[in-house]
Design an enzyme around this catalytic site. Structure first.
Site, short mmCIF file in Angstrom:
data_model
loop_
_atom_site.label_atom_id
_atom_site.label_comp_id
_atom_site.label_asym_id
_atom_site.label_seq_id
_atom_site.Cartn_x
_atom_site.Cartn_y
_atom_site.Cartn_z
N SER A 146 0.85 -1.19 0.00
CA SER A 146 0.00 0.00 0.00
C SER A 146 0.89 1.24 0.00
O SER A 146 2.02 1.20 0.51
CB SER A 146 -0.85 -0.01 1.27
N SER A 147 0.37 2.34 -0.53
CA SER A 147 1.18 3.56 -0.56
C SER A 147 1.45 4.11 0.84
O SER A 147 2.33 4.95 1.01
CB SER A 147 0.49 4.63 -1.41
N CYS A 148 0.72 3.62 1.86
CA CYS A 148 0.96 4.13 3.22
C CYS A 148 2.25 3.57 3.84
O CYS A 148 2.61 3.95 4.94
CB CYS A 148 -0.23 3.88 4.12
N TYR A 190 -0.56 -0.88 10.33
CA TYR A 190 -0.82 -1.51 9.03
C TYR A 190 0.41 -1.38 8.13
O TYR A 190 0.83 -2.35 7.48
CB TYR A 190 -2.03 -0.83 8.39
N LYS A 235 2.81 -4.24 6.31
CA LYS A 235 3.01 -4.31 4.86
C LYS A 235 4.50 -4.20 4.51
O LYS A 235 4.98 -4.84 3.57
CB LYS A 235 2.20 -3.22 4.16
N HIS A 288 -12.98 3.26 3.41
CA HIS A 288 -12.13 4.33 2.89
C HIS A 288 -13.04 5.48 2.41
O HIS A 288 -14.25 5.33 2.32
CB HIS A 288 -11.29 3.82 1.72
O1 GFB Z 1 -9.62 6.84 2.59
P1 GFB Z 1 -9.17 7.21 3.94
O2 GFB Z 1 -9.93 6.64 5.09
O3 GFB Z 1 -7.67 6.79 4.13
O4 GFB Z 1 -9.23 8.80 4.11
P2 GFB Z 1 -6.19 7.40 4.07
C1 GFB Z 1 -8.69 9.70 3.16
C2 GFB Z 1 -9.02 11.13 3.56
O5 GFB Z 1 -10.43 11.34 3.38
C3 GFB Z 1 -8.72 11.50 5.01
C4 GFB Z 1 -10.96 11.99 4.52
O6 GFB Z 1 -8.19 12.82 5.05
C5 GFB Z 1 -10.10 11.44 5.67
O7 GFB Z 1 -10.20 12.28 6.82
N1 GFB Z 1 -12.41 11.67 4.65
C6 GFB Z 1 -13.40 12.57 4.49
C7 GFB Z 1 -12.97 10.48 4.94
N2 GFB Z 1 -14.59 12.00 4.72
C8 GFB Z 1 -14.36 10.70 4.99
C9 GFB Z 1 -15.22 9.60 5.30
O8 GFB Z 1 -16.44 9.70 5.37
N3 GFB Z 1 -14.61 8.40 5.49
C10 GFB Z 1 -13.25 8.25 5.41
N4 GFB Z 1 -12.72 7.03 5.60
N5 GFB Z 1 -12.42 9.28 5.15
C11 GFB Z 1 -5.71 4.89 4.49
C12 GFB Z 1 -4.91 4.11 5.46
O9 GFB Z 1 -5.38 6.21 4.71
O10 GFB Z 1 -5.38 4.62 3.16
C13 GFB Z 1 -4.82 2.70 5.11
O11 GFB Z 1 -5.42 4.31 6.76
C14 GFB Z 1 -4.60 2.44 3.63
O12 GFB Z 1 -3.79 2.15 5.84
C15 GFB Z 1 -5.44 3.32 2.76
O13 GFB Z 1 -3.25 2.65 3.31
C16 GFB Z 1 -5.11 3.21 1.30
O14 GFB Z 1 -5.79 7.64 2.66
O15 GFB Z 1 -6.01 8.56 5.00
#
Ligand code: GFB
Length: 311
Positions: A108-110, A137, A141, A180
Site C-alpha cells: 500500500s502507498s501508506c 498496518y 506491509k 475508505h
Molecule cells: O480513505 P481514507 O480513510 O484513508 O481517508 P487514508 C482519506 C481522507 O479522506 C482522510 C478523509 O483525510 C479522511 O479524513 N475523509 C473525508 C474520509 N470524509 C471521509 C469519510 O467519510 N470516510 C473516510 N474514511 N475518510 C488509508 C490508510 O489512509 O489509506 C490505510 O489508513 C490504507 O492504511 C489506505 O493505506 C489506502 O488515505 O487517509
C-alpha cells in the site's frame, strides 16, 4: 504463467481479489484455486501449510489482508498488525515450502514516510517516519515487502511486491465507520439525497490530497507485472494524478445528484497531507492506468446502487 497454470488468489472476495478474479476469468485462466475465509483461515499456520501442501498452486496473488479507512486503522491497530503479519508470513513461507513459482504481494502507498518527497518514488521506503494513523498496518506491509525480498535473496524465489495507491471500485466496503473515503462518500451522498438532508458531513479539513486508482486497473497491472516483472524492489501502481478531498466530495456530489451542501468535520483526522505515487517505473515498463476518476466513481456508484443492502 499459462492458461492452465494453477493460480491461487488469496482474498478473492475482497475489493482487490474480486477484481483479480474478474480479470483472470475474462482472460480464460481456467485453473484458479479459491478459498473463502470460512474455508481457510489464513491466520492459522498449520491450516495454510496443509492447504499449500495439498493444492500445490504454481502462482499466488496475495490479496488477502485486514484493511480499512483512516478511522478503522486508527481504532484497531492491534488487529491490523497481527492479522496482516500472520497472513503474509503464512502464505509467503508456505509458498516457499511448496515450491510456488511466482508470488505477487500487494502492499500500500501508506508504507512510505508521511513527509516523503512528492511524487513518491519507490526508493523513499524506510527513509522517514510513518503517518501515525496507519503505522501498524504500514509496518505489517513493510514486513511483507521485506519477506519477499529476503526469500528472493536467500532462496532464489520469484516474489514481487506492488504498492498500489488508494483503491476503489465494486465490492468495496461501504461501512460508514470503517470504509475508505470514496465508498463512504458515495454512501453518504446517496443516503442524504434519499432522506432529503440539507448537507453531508465530510471528515477532516478537505485539504488532504489523495490519488485514486480504479481496482480493475490494479488487476490489469497485477497480471501485467506477474508476466513481465521479476525484480525484488516494490513497484508503485497509480495514475500519477491526485485530488483534494474537498474536490473529491464535489465530484461525488455531482455524480450522485445530491442538491444540498457539504460540511467539514474538523474533529476527524486528515491523515497524511499528500501521497501521490511516482509511477514512472511502471510507465517505463509499458503500463498505464485506463479509467479516469470520474468514470471510475460513476461505475462504483452504479455498482453500489445495484448491490447495496436492501436492494
Ligand atoms: O480513505 P481514507 O480513510 O484513508 O481517508 P487514508 C482519506 C481522507 O479522506 C482522510 C478523509 O483525510 C479522511 O479524513 N475523509 C473525508 C474520509 N470524509 C471521509 C469519510 O467519510 N470516510 C473516510 N474514511 N475518510 C488509508 C490508510 O489512509 O489509506 C490505510 O489508513 C490504507 O492504511 C489506505 O493505506 C489506502 O488515505 O487517509
Amino acid at each position: 504463467m499459462d492458461k492452465s497454470s494453477r493460480i491461487y488468489i488469496a482474498g478473492h472476495r475482497g475489493l482487490v481479489g474480486s477484481a483479480l478474479l474478474r480479470k483472470l476469468r475474462s482472460e480464460r485462466y481456467e485453473n484458479l484455486v479459491l478459498r473463502t475465509s470460512g474455508e481457510l483461515d489464513l491466520r492459522e499456520q498449520a491450516a495454510v501449510r496443509e492447504f499449500f501442501r495439498t493444492e500445490r498452486p504454481e502462482y499466488v496473488f496475495l490479496a488477502a489482508a485486514r484493511v480499512g479507512g483512516i478511522h478503522a486503522n486508527n481504532s484497531f491497530p492491534a488487529q491490523f498488525i497481527y492479522e496482516n503479519l500472520m497472513i503474509e508470513a503464512n502464505i509467503i513461507h508456505s509458498s516457499y515450502l511448496s515450491g510456488v513459482k511466482k508470488l505477487l504481494f500487494l502492499g500500500s502507498s501508506c508504507i512510505y514516510p508521511k513527509f516523503a518527497p512528492q511524487p513518491i518514488k519507490e526508493n523513499s521506503l524506510l527513509e522517514g517516519k510513518l503517518e501515525p494513523t496507519n503505522q501498524a498496518y504500514a509496518i505489517a506491509k513493510i514486513a511483507g515487502i521485506e519477506m519477499c525480498r529476503s526469500y528472493n535473496t536467500q532462496y532464489g524465489t520469484g516474489y514481487i511486491s506492488l504498492m498500489p495507491t488508494n483503491l476503489y471500485g465494486p465490492e468495496d466496503n461501504f461501512d460508514l465507520e470503517n470504509a475508505h473515503v470514496l465508498p463512504a462518500l458515495i454512501r453518504k451522498f446517496v443516503e442524504a439525497g434519499r432522506e432529503n438532508r440539507p448537507d453531508v458531513t465530510v471528515w477532516g479539513t478537505g485539504s488532504p490530497m489523495r490519488e485514486f486508482l480504479y481496482v480493475d486497473d490494479l488487476a490489469d497491472a497485477s497480471l501485467f507485472l506477474m508476466k513481465n516483472y521479476s525484480g525484488s524492489g516494490p513497484v508503485n501502481i497509480g495514475t500519477g494524478r491526485d485530488i483534494s478531498i474537498r474536490d473529491l466530495a464535489l465530484m461525488v456530489k455531482k455524480i450522485t445528484g445530491f442538491q444540498g451542501g457539504i460540511v467539514f468535520d474538523n474533529s476527524k483526522p486528515d491523515g497524511t497531507p499528500r501521497k501521490l505515487l511516482d509511477v514512472s517505473l511502471l510507465n517505463s515498463m509499458g503500463w498505464q492506468a485506463m479509467t479516469g476518476l470520474e468514470e471510475g466513481i460513476r461505475l462504483t456508484y452504479e455498482w453500489y446502487m445495484q448491490n447495496r443492502p436492501g436492494k
